[in-house]
Motif scaffolding. Structure first.
Motif, PDB file in Angstrom:
ATOM      1  N   MET A  26     -10.397 -20.895 -16.747  1.00 26.92           N
ATOM      2  CA  MET A  26     -10.868 -20.743 -15.390  1.00 26.92           C
ATOM      3  C   MET A  26     -10.979 -19.260 -15.028  1.00 26.92           C
ATOM      4  SD  MET A  26     -11.533 -22.532 -12.644  1.00 26.92           S
ATOM      5  CE  MET A  26     -11.712 -22.249 -10.942  1.00 26.92           C
ATOM      6  N   LEU A  27      -9.923 -18.500 -15.344  1.00 28.00           N
ATOM      7  CA  LEU A  27      -9.935 -17.076 -15.028  1.00 28.00           C
ATOM      8  C   LEU A  27     -10.955 -16.329 -15.885  1.00 28.00           C
ATOM      9  CD1 LEU A  27      -8.552 -15.112 -13.158  1.00 28.00           C
ATOM     10  CD2 LEU A  27      -6.874 -14.675 -14.922  1.00 28.00           C
ATOM     11  N   ALA A  28     -11.128 -16.771 -17.131  1.00 28.50           N
ATOM     12  CA  ALA A  28     -12.117 -16.139 -18.002  1.00 28.50           C
ATOM     13  C   ALA A  28     -13.527 -16.396 -17.477  1.00 28.50           C
ATOM     14  CB  ALA A  28     -11.974 -16.652 -19.424  1.00 28.50           C
ATOM     15  N   LEU A  29     -13.768 -17.587 -16.960  1.00 31.25           N
ATOM     16  CA  LEU A  29     -15.082 -17.900 -16.391  1.00 31.25           C
ATOM     17  C   LEU A  29     -15.354 -17.050 -15.146  1.00 31.25           C
ATOM     18  CD1 LEU A  29     -17.602 -19.734 -16.421  1.00 31.25           C
ATOM     19  CD2 LEU A  29     -16.316 -21.304 -14.971  1.00 31.25           C
ATOM     20  N   LEU A  30     -14.329 -16.878 -14.328  1.00 36.97           N
ATOM     21  CA  LEU A  30     -14.477 -16.043 -13.137  1.00 36.97           C
ATOM     22  C   LEU A  30     -14.765 -14.597 -13.520  1.00 36.97           C
ATOM     23  CD1 LEU A  30     -14.259 -15.902 -10.029  1.00 36.97           C
ATOM     24  CD2 LEU A  30     -11.847 -15.387 -10.353  1.00 36.97           C
ATOM     25  N   ARG A  31     -14.062 -14.098 -14.525  1.00 34.34           N
ATOM     26  CA  ARG A  31     -14.284 -12.720 -14.981  1.00 34.34           C
ATOM     27  C   ARG A  31     -15.695 -12.553 -15.545  1.00 34.34           C
ATOM     28  NH1 ARG A  31      -9.656 -11.013 -18.448  1.00 34.34           N
ATOM     29  NH2 ARG A  31      -8.696 -10.868 -16.413  1.00 34.34           N
ATOM     30  N   LYS A  32     -16.182 -13.566 -16.262  1.00 29.05           N
ATOM     31  CA  LYS A  32     -17.544 -13.508 -16.802  1.00 29.05           C
ATOM     32  C   LYS A  32     -18.575 -13.512 -15.671  1.00 29.05           C
ATOM     33  CE  LYS A  32     -20.669 -15.912 -19.887  1.00 29.05           C
ATOM     34  NZ  LYS A  32     -20.886 -17.126 -20.677  1.00 29.05           N
ATOM     35  N   LEU A  62     -18.121 -12.459 -12.587  1.00 21.86           N
ATOM     36  CA  LEU A  62     -18.077 -11.186 -11.863  1.00 21.86           C
ATOM     37  C   LEU A  62     -18.678 -10.051 -12.668  1.00 21.86           C
ATOM     38  CD1 LEU A  62     -14.620 -11.328 -10.095  1.00 21.86           C
ATOM     39  CD2 LEU A  62     -16.869 -11.619  -9.095  1.00 21.86           C
ATOM     40  N   SER A  63     -18.573 -10.118 -13.990  1.00 18.61           N
ATOM     41  CA  SER A  63     -19.172  -9.051 -14.799  1.00 18.61           C
ATOM     42  C   SER A  63     -20.692  -9.174 -14.833  1.00 18.61           C
ATOM     43  CB  SER A  63     -18.601  -9.075 -16.211  1.00 18.61           C
ATOM     44  OG  SER A  63     -18.985 -10.274 -16.869  1.00 18.61           O
ATOM     45  N   THR A  64     -21.217 -10.395 -14.754  1.00 22.52           N
ATOM     46  CA  THR A  64     -22.673 -10.540 -14.755  1.00 22.52           C
ATOM     47  C   THR A  64     -23.269 -10.406 -13.354  1.00 22.52           C
ATOM     48  OG1 THR A  64     -22.458 -12.943 -14.604  1.00 22.52           O
ATOM     49  CG2 THR A  64     -22.694 -11.999 -16.801  1.00 22.52           C
ATOM     50  N   HIS A  65     -22.497 -10.710 -12.319  1.00 25.32           N
ATOM     51  CA  HIS A  65     -22.967 -10.603 -10.925  1.00 25.32           C
ATOM     52  C   HIS A  65     -21.983  -9.750 -10.122  1.00 25.32           C
ATOM     53  CE1 HIS A  65     -25.873 -13.743 -11.714  1.00 25.32           C
ATOM     54  NE2 HIS A  65     -24.904 -14.514 -12.183  1.00 25.32           N
ATOM     55  N   PRO A  66     -22.068  -8.439 -10.214  1.00 24.68           N
ATOM     56  CA  PRO A  66     -21.099  -7.583  -9.517  1.00 24.68           C
ATOM     57  C   PRO A  66     -21.206  -7.625  -7.991  1.00 24.68           C
ATOM     58  CG  PRO A  66     -22.769  -6.247 -10.574  1.00 24.68           C
ATOM     59  CD  PRO A  66     -23.018  -7.656 -10.998  1.00 24.68           C
ATOM     60  N   ALA A  67     -22.274  -8.203  -7.459  1.00 28.37           N
ATOM     61  CA  ALA A  67     -22.402  -8.296  -6.005  1.00 28.37           C
ATOM     62  C   ALA A  67     -21.430  -9.312  -5.419  1.00 28.37           C
ATOM     63  CB  ALA A  67     -23.828  -8.682  -5.624  1.00 28.37           C
ATOM     64  N   LEU A  68     -20.810 -10.144  -6.270  1.00 28.64           N
ATOM     65  CA  LEU A  68     -19.833 -11.120  -5.789  1.00 28.64           C
ATOM     66  C   LEU A  68     -18.442 -10.524  -5.565  1.00 28.64           C
ATOM     67  CD1 LEU A  68     -20.702 -14.214  -8.005  1.00 28.64           C
ATOM     68  CD2 LEU A  68     -21.218 -13.868  -5.601  1.00 28.64           C
ATOM     69  N   ILE A  69     -18.206  -9.332  -6.062  1.00 26.02           N
ATOM     70  CA  ILE A  69     -16.878  -8.715  -5.956  1.00 26.02           C
ATOM     71  C   ILE A  69     -16.458  -8.524  -4.495  1.00 26.02           C
ATOM     72  CG2 ILE A  69     -15.544  -6.636  -6.481  1.00 26.02           C
ATOM     73  CD1 ILE A  69     -17.111  -6.471  -9.112  1.00 26.02           C
ATOM     74  N   PRO A  70     -17.292  -7.977  -3.607  1.00 26.15           N
ATOM     75  CA  PRO A  70     -16.868  -7.854  -2.199  1.00 26.15           C
ATOM     76  C   PRO A  70     -16.616  -9.212  -1.538  1.00 26.15           C
ATOM     77  CG  PRO A  70     -18.763  -6.469  -2.586  1.00 26.15           C
ATOM     78  CD  PRO A  70     -18.583  -7.290  -3.816  1.00 26.15           C
ATOM     79  N   LEU A  71     -17.372 -10.223  -1.920  1.00 29.77           N
ATOM     80  CA  LEU A  71     -17.165 -11.557  -1.370  1.00 29.77           C
ATOM     81  C   LEU A  71     -15.770 -12.072  -1.708  1.00 29.77           C
ATOM     82  CD1 LEU A  71     -18.435 -14.085   0.004  1.00 29.77           C
ATOM     83  CD2 LEU A  71     -18.990 -14.839  -2.317  1.00 29.77           C
ATOM     84  N   PHE A  72     -15.385 -11.937  -2.968  1.00 32.81           N
ATOM     85  CA  PHE A  72     -14.056 -12.387  -3.363  1.00 32.81           C
ATOM     86  C   PHE A  72     -12.954 -11.541  -2.735  1.00 32.81           C
ATOM     87  CE2 PHE A  72     -16.373 -14.488  -6.807  1.00 32.81           C
ATOM     88  CZ  PHE A  72     -15.768 -15.725  -6.770  1.00 32.81           C
ATOM     89  N   MET A  73     -13.215 -10.248  -2.557  1.00 32.67           N
ATOM     90  CA  MET A  73     -12.214  -9.390  -1.929  1.00 32.67           C
ATOM     91  C   MET A  73     -11.995  -9.779  -0.467  1.00 32.67           C
ATOM     92  SD  MET A  73     -13.073  -5.661  -3.636  1.00 32.67           S
ATOM     93  CE  MET A  73     -12.892  -4.886  -2.079  1.00 32.67           C
ATOM     94  N   PHE A  74     -13.078 -10.018   0.280  1.00 32.59           N
ATOM     95  CA  PHE A  74     -12.926 -10.376   1.690  1.00 32.59           C
ATOM     96  C   PHE A  74     -12.336 -11.768   1.869  1.00 32.59           C
ATOM     97  CE2 PHE A  74     -16.046  -6.941   2.375  1.00 32.59           C
ATOM     98  CZ  PHE A  74     -15.342  -6.233   3.323  1.00 32.59           C
TER      99      PHE A  74
END
Length: 82
Positions: A1-7, A9-21
């Motif tokens: 699950m965590l590996a899928l999330l990391r993959k 986020l690495s392919t779609h870096p625009a999702l990083i602020p969404l997960f942070m907020f």
């Protein structure tokens, strides 16, 4: 699950602020609920030793989270002793 999330986020870096907020909002809401459960005078966790903790509060005790115009040091007692 965590590996899928990391993959993802690495392919779609625009999702990083969404997960942070979303993570920050969830953390702040849990902290606020913990504060309400531990500091609020209406919540009673110990029914045997102190069943009514709100009667033992001093009238100058500030238990509200935010109050604009009230000076708690100048309040008078407006309730009877039990």
């Amino acid at each position: 699950m965590l590996a899928l999330l990391r993959k993802q986020l690495s392919t779609h870096p625009a999702l990083i602020p969404l997960f942070m907020f979303i993570g920050g909002g969830a953390t702040m809401s849990m902290m606020y609920l913990a504060r309400l459960g531990l500091k609020s005078p209406e919540v009673c966790w110990d029914h045997k030793n102190n069943p009514e903790p709100w009667n033992k509060l001093d009238p100058t005790h500030q238990y509200k989270f935010f109050d604009i115009n009230t000076d708690y040091s100048k309040l008078k007692k407006d309730r009877p002793d039990f």
